[in-house]
Motif scaffolding. Structure first.
Motif, mmCIF file in Angstrom:
data_model
loop_
_atom_site.group_PDB
_atom_site.id
_atom_site.type_symbol
_atom_site.label_atom_id
_atom_site.label_comp_id
_atom_site.label_asym_id
_atom_site.label_seq_id
_atom_site.Cartn_x
_atom_site.Cartn_y
_atom_site.Cartn_z
ATOM 1 N N HIS A 81 0.825 -1.210 0.000
ATOM 2 C CA HIS A 81 0.000 0.000 0.000
ATOM 3 C C HIS A 81 0.859 1.260 0.000
ATOM 4 N N PHE A 82 2.124 1.133 0.347
ATOM 5 C CA PHE A 82 2.968 2.314 0.478
ATOM 6 C C PHE A 82 3.360 2.925 -0.872
ATOM 7 N N ASN A 83 3.285 2.140 -1.952
ATOM 8 C CA ASN A 83 3.554 2.762 -3.253
ATOM 9 C C ASN A 83 2.470 2.446 -4.273
ATOM 10 N N TRP A 96 -1.639 8.041 2.878
ATOM 11 C CA TRP A 96 -1.052 9.244 2.294
ATOM 12 C C TRP A 96 0.463 9.081 2.199
ATOM 13 N N ILE A 97 1.032 9.455 1.067
ATOM 14 C CA ILE A 97 2.475 9.518 0.881
ATOM 15 C C ILE A 97 2.827 10.972 0.616
ATOM 16 N N ASN A 98 3.540 11.587 1.552
ATOM 17 C CA ASN A 98 3.792 13.033 1.443
ATOM 18 C C ASN A 98 2.496 13.794 1.187
ATOM 19 N N GLU A 99 1.466 13.410 1.941
ATOM 20 C CA GLU A 99 0.147 14.053 1.918
ATOM 21 C C GLU A 99 -0.657 13.767 0.648
ATOM 22 N N LEU A 100 -0.155 12.915 -0.245
ATOM 23 C CA LEU A 100 -0.909 12.525 -1.434
ATOM 24 C C LEU A 100 -1.608 11.193 -1.166
ATOM 25 N N PRO A 101 -2.928 11.117 -1.300
ATOM 26 C CA PRO A 101 -3.630 9.849 -1.081
ATOM 27 C C PRO A 101 -3.377 8.873 -2.230
ATOM 28 N N THR A 102 -3.078 7.627 -1.883
ATOM 29 C CA THR A 102 -2.810 6.625 -2.908
ATOM 30 C C THR A 102 -4.068 6.244 -3.677
ATOM 31 N N SER A 103 -5.229 6.527 -3.108
ATOM 32 C CA SER A 103 -6.489 6.161 -3.759
ATOM 33 C C SER A 103 -6.782 7.011 -4.993
ATOM 34 N N ASP A 104 -6.116 8.160 -5.112
ATOM 35 C CA ASP A 104 -6.280 9.015 -6.291
ATOM 36 C C ASP A 104 -5.234 8.600 -7.321
ATOM 37 N N HIS A 105 -5.679 7.978 -8.401
ATOM 38 C CA HIS A 105 -4.752 7.416 -9.383
ATOM 39 C C HIS A 105 -3.883 8.478 -10.043
ATOM 40 N N LYS A 106 -4.291 9.728 -10.002
ATOM 41 C CA LYS A 106 -3.454 10.789 -10.570
ATOM 42 C C LYS A 106 -2.156 10.948 -9.791
ATOM 43 N N GLN A 108 3.818 10.083 -9.028
ATOM 44 C CA GLN A 108 4.642 10.748 -8.019
ATOM 45 C C GLN A 108 4.892 9.829 -6.829
ATOM 46 N N ILE A 109 3.875 9.092 -6.403
ATOM 47 C CA ILE A 109 4.022 8.200 -5.253
ATOM 48 C C ILE A 109 5.057 7.112 -5.542
ATOM 49 N N ARG A 110 5.036 6.554 -6.726
ATOM 50 C CA ARG A 110 5.962 5.459 -7.052
ATOM 51 C C ARG A 110 7.375 5.951 -7.305
ATOM 52 N N ARG A 111 7.530 7.236 -7.590
ATOM 53 C CA ARG A 111 8.887 7.800 -7.625
ATOM 54 C C ARG A 111 9.376 8.099 -6.218
ATOM 55 N N THR A 112 8.439 8.351 -5.314
ATOM 56 C CA THR A 112 8.800 8.672 -3.932
ATOM 57 C C THR A 112 9.148 7.425 -3.136
ATOM 58 N N VAL A 117 16.869 5.924 -8.927
ATOM 59 C CA VAL A 117 15.768 6.846 -9.268
ATOM 60 C C VAL A 117 15.531 7.876 -8.177
ATOM 61 N N SER A 118 16.421 7.907 -7.192
ATOM 62 C CA SER A 118 16.397 8.904 -6.110
ATOM 63 C C SER A 118 15.088 8.922 -5.331
ATOM 64 N N PRO A 119 14.701 7.782 -4.761
ATOM 65 C CA PRO A 119 13.473 7.772 -3.964
ATOM 66 C C PRO A 119 13.701 8.449 -2.618
ATOM 67 N N GLU A 120 12.630 8.928 -2.040
ATOM 68 C CA GLU A 120 12.705 9.434 -0.668
ATOM 69 C C GLU A 120 12.564 8.305 0.334
ATOM 70 N N CYS A 121 11.951 7.198 -0.113
ATOM 71 C CA CYS A 121 11.687 6.072 0.778
ATOM 72 C C CYS A 121 11.976 4.770 0.037
ATOM 73 N N LEU A 122 12.628 3.839 0.726
ATOM 74 C CA LEU A 122 12.933 2.529 0.160
ATOM 75 C C LEU A 122 12.325 1.466 1.064
ATOM 76 N N VAL A 123 11.452 0.641 0.477
ATOM 77 C CA VAL A 123 10.814 -0.447 1.214
ATOM 78 C C VAL A 123 11.494 -1.753 0.838
ATOM 79 N N LEU A 124 12.038 -2.446 1.824
ATOM 80 C CA LEU A 124 12.656 -3.758 1.612
ATOM 81 C C LEU A 124 11.668 -4.795 2.122
#
Length: 289
Positions: A58-60, A71-81, A85-89, A164-171
């Motif tokens: 759910h995080f990306n 929310w990722i950096n205040e952007l809701p993942t439910s909004d496909h727009k 940005q979320i997947r770059r973050t 790709v310079s992410p702000e967050c890396l999920v392992l």
């Protein structure tokens, strides 16, 4: 700043039976709340089926809430727009690196994500160089990924994410298929990325010895966050973690056993060096606790 905020998150899936009537809806995540600050090193632990990998997806935006919001950096993942940005973050590295590596060489594999992002060629090489240096794989840039060890393949996958310079890396169980030496190397790289580059790290694991240096641990059980706290707080109560079927690091179990036998060992013990120092002081008759 909150890098990730999860509120009342529910994720369900269908468990199919032999007939349509036997098909049931199962909650993999049951009203989960969680907040992760930018720059933190977070560990999410739990037994198989506890919901930790479902939560990670759910995080990306690989999965979307049935209820609640992420929310990722205040952007809701439910909004496909927001997904681009979320997947770059937030970038993810999974358990099996063979499922992520597609290039004929290590360098080609790392460049794949950069090409998709339309990074200019003059910037691309610099990013590749820096990501290879970060995972200590510079000498393998022209190697065929098929010839690499499991640990080297996983480091290649991490390099591809870091480029790709992410702000967050999920392992997400990224060390599950590795031998102990390779596991230590991958966790060491994650800690360096966190400490030197400020990348938020989210480590999904069931290896308790990997979480000793996390800023905070979340314990998942049956789709809920059952416990949370610092390693020092959670490791101080071994019975609590064992209740959730989590196996403590050997040195922690040993220290706890010595304490139960009457030795004045100060808990929690998360590193062998700490226990060795305490035992030496006890032998000299010094007061420990």
């Amino acid at each position: 700043m909150k890098m990730i905020k999860v509120s009342n998150l529910v994720h369900s899936y269908l468990k199919y039976g032999k007939t349509e009537e036997d098909t049931i809806s199962v909650k993999a995540l049951d009203h989960v709340d969680m907040e992760i600050d930018k720059g933190e090193f977070i560990a999410i632990i739990g037994h198989n089926g506890s919901g930790k990998s479902t939560l990670a997806k759910h995080f990306n935006g690989l999965l979307f809430p049935a209820e609640g919001t992420v929310w990722i950096n205040e952007l809701p993942t439910s909004d496909h727009k927001n997904l681009g940005q979320i997947r770059r973050t937030v970038c993810m590295v999974f358990q099996n690196p063979d499922n992520q590596i597609i290039g004929a060489t290590v360098e080609e594999d790392i460049s794949f994500g950069l090409e998709n992002m339309q990074i200019p060629r003059e910037q691309m090489q610099d990013r590749i160089d820096r990501s290879l240096e970060a995972v200590r794989m510079t000498d393998k840039r022209q190697a065929n990924p098929g010839s690499l060890s499991g640990g080297q393949k996983q480091k290649t996958a991490i390099a591809g994410a870091v480029a790709v310079s992410p702000e967050c890396l999920v392992l997400d169980e990224a060390t599950a298929m590795l031998d102990p030496k390779a596991r230590r190397e991958v966790i060491g790289i994650a800690r360096e990325l966190n400490e030197k580059q400020g990348i938020t790290i989210i480590l999904i694991t069931h290896f308790m010895d990997e979480v000793a240096h996390a800023d905070k641990i979340f314990v998942m059980d049956h789709g809920i966050v059952a416990e949370s706290g610092t390693p020092e707080e959670l490791f101080r109560e071994p019975e609590l973690l064992e209740k959730y079927r989590m196996e403590l690091p050997p040195v922690t179990r040993l220290a706890y056993s010595l304490r139960k036998k009457g030795l004045p060992v100060r808990l929690p013990v998360m590193e062998p060096e700490d226990l060795a120092e305490q035992m030496e002081r006890i032998y000299r008759g010094e007061q420990i606790c």
